[in-house]
Design an enzyme around this catalytic site. Structure first.
Site, PDB file in Angstrom:
ATOM      1  NE  ARG A 104      64.476  45.379 -21.471  1.00 28.04           N
ATOM      2  CZ  ARG A 104      65.681  45.744 -21.056  1.00 28.04           C
ATOM      3  NH1 ARG A 104      66.135  45.332 -19.909  1.00 28.04           N
ATOM      4  NH2 ARG A 104      66.415  46.533 -21.778  1.00 28.04           N
ATOM      5  CB  THR A 108      63.729  36.710 -17.643  1.00 29.55           C
ATOM      6  OG1 THR A 108      63.295  37.120 -18.954  1.00 29.55           O
ATOM      7  CG2 THR A 108      62.936  35.489 -17.208  1.00 29.55           C
ATOM      8  CG  ASP A 200      63.771  55.034 -27.614  1.00 29.84           C
ATOM      9  OD1 ASP A 200      63.622  54.738 -28.821  1.00 29.84           O
ATOM     10  OD2 ASP A 200      63.411  54.284 -26.692  1.00 29.84           O
ATOM     11  CG  ASP A 203      60.453  56.814 -28.402  1.00 29.35           C
ATOM     12  OD1 ASP A 203      59.612  56.077 -28.957  1.00 29.35           O
ATOM     13  OD2 ASP A 203      60.610  56.872 -27.169  1.00 29.35           O
TER      14      ASP A 203
HETATM   15  N1  URA Z   1      68.258  51.895 -27.224  1.00 31.57           N
HETATM   16  C1  URA Z   1      68.170  53.172 -27.639  1.00 31.57           C
HETATM   17  O1  URA Z   1      67.378  53.510 -28.510  1.00 31.57           O
HETATM   18  N2  URA Z   1      68.994  54.079 -27.050  1.00 31.57           N
HETATM   19  C2  URA Z   1      69.885  53.758 -26.099  1.00 31.57           C
HETATM   20  O2  URA Z   1      70.608  54.632 -25.621  1.00 31.57           O
HETATM   21  C3  URA Z   1      69.947  52.409 -25.687  1.00 31.57           C
HETATM   22  C4  URA Z   1      69.122  51.491 -26.267  1.00 31.57           C
END
Ligand code: URA
Length: 209
Positions: A104, A108, A200, A203
């Site tokens: 990312r 922007t 996530d 993770d």
């Molecule tokens: N990416 C993720 O791993 N979890 C989310 O909730 C949104 C994007």
């Protein structure tokens, strides 16, 4: 407009519930993402073309069907998409695997491609782009754009959990791409997480924080 298919099979829903649970540890999370990916691959390959062949069973000659040999490619979006690849390959082991990496841009906030490696015969393959989460839709849209730029024509997108916002963006930017999901959640929160989601995905898959 791309269609949205929600795979509401009880096994997928059951396993997804355990995946979502914050008490589920990395090992089990990874195994379940793998299993759900296999189950989703079973559904997503429903329209693969078949061809008639003649075979000899122990009893007689028979007309039978085999896959018509359509060339497939799986493209995980790095890094969380990697967690879905082996589960899909269990059902379609001859598929080739490409990779798309995006970061990312801090200015922007838009995804920018930093790594793309695809099978050489891109134009001849049908692709399944995979990422466990379809959140804002930015990464999915950019990854699919990367594939199209290199000649891919027939693309499906598969994820575990999607937010309505991401589905809308993907449908708008790529109306030719059908979307296959295990659950359509409520919304995105202010941090860009899907609610209720599963946290996530990268993770949780790789045990990082
Ligand atoms: N990416 C993720 O791993 N979890 C989310 O909730 C949104 C994007």
């Amino acid at each position: 407009m791309g269609k949205v298919y929600v795979f509401d099979h009880p096994l997928i829903q059951h396993k997804l519930t355990i995946i979502r649970d914050k008490e589920t540890g990395t090992k089990e999370f990874r195994e379940l993402v793998d299993e759900v990916s296999t189950l989703m691959a079973f559904e997503i390959t429903r329209d693969l073309p078949l061809q008639e062949v003649k075979i000899q069973t122990p009893v007689c000659e028979a007309n039978a069907k085999t896959l018509a040999g359509k060339k497939l490619g799986i493209v995980p979006i790095l890094r969380a998409g990697i967690g879905m690849v082996d589960g899909i390959l269990k059902l379609i082991p001859a598929a080739k695997v490409g990779h798309v990496g995006l970061y990312r841009d801090p200015a922007t906030l838009k995804p920018v491609e930093y790594y793309v490696k695809l099978p050489s015969d891109v134009e001849e393959r049908d692709f399944i782009v995979v990422d466990p989460m379809l959140a804002t839709g930015g990464s999915a849209t950019e990854a699919i754009h990367s594939l199209k730029k290199r000649g891919a024509q027939n693309i499906k997108f598969m994820c575990l959990v999607a937010a309505p916002e991401g589905v809308e963006v993907l449908q708008e930017d790529h109306p030719d791409v059908d979307i296959y999901i295990a659950a359509l959640d409520e919304k995105l929160n202010e941090k860009g997480y899907i609610v209720p989601g599963l946290g996530d995905a990268g993770d949780r898959l790789f045990g990082t924080k």
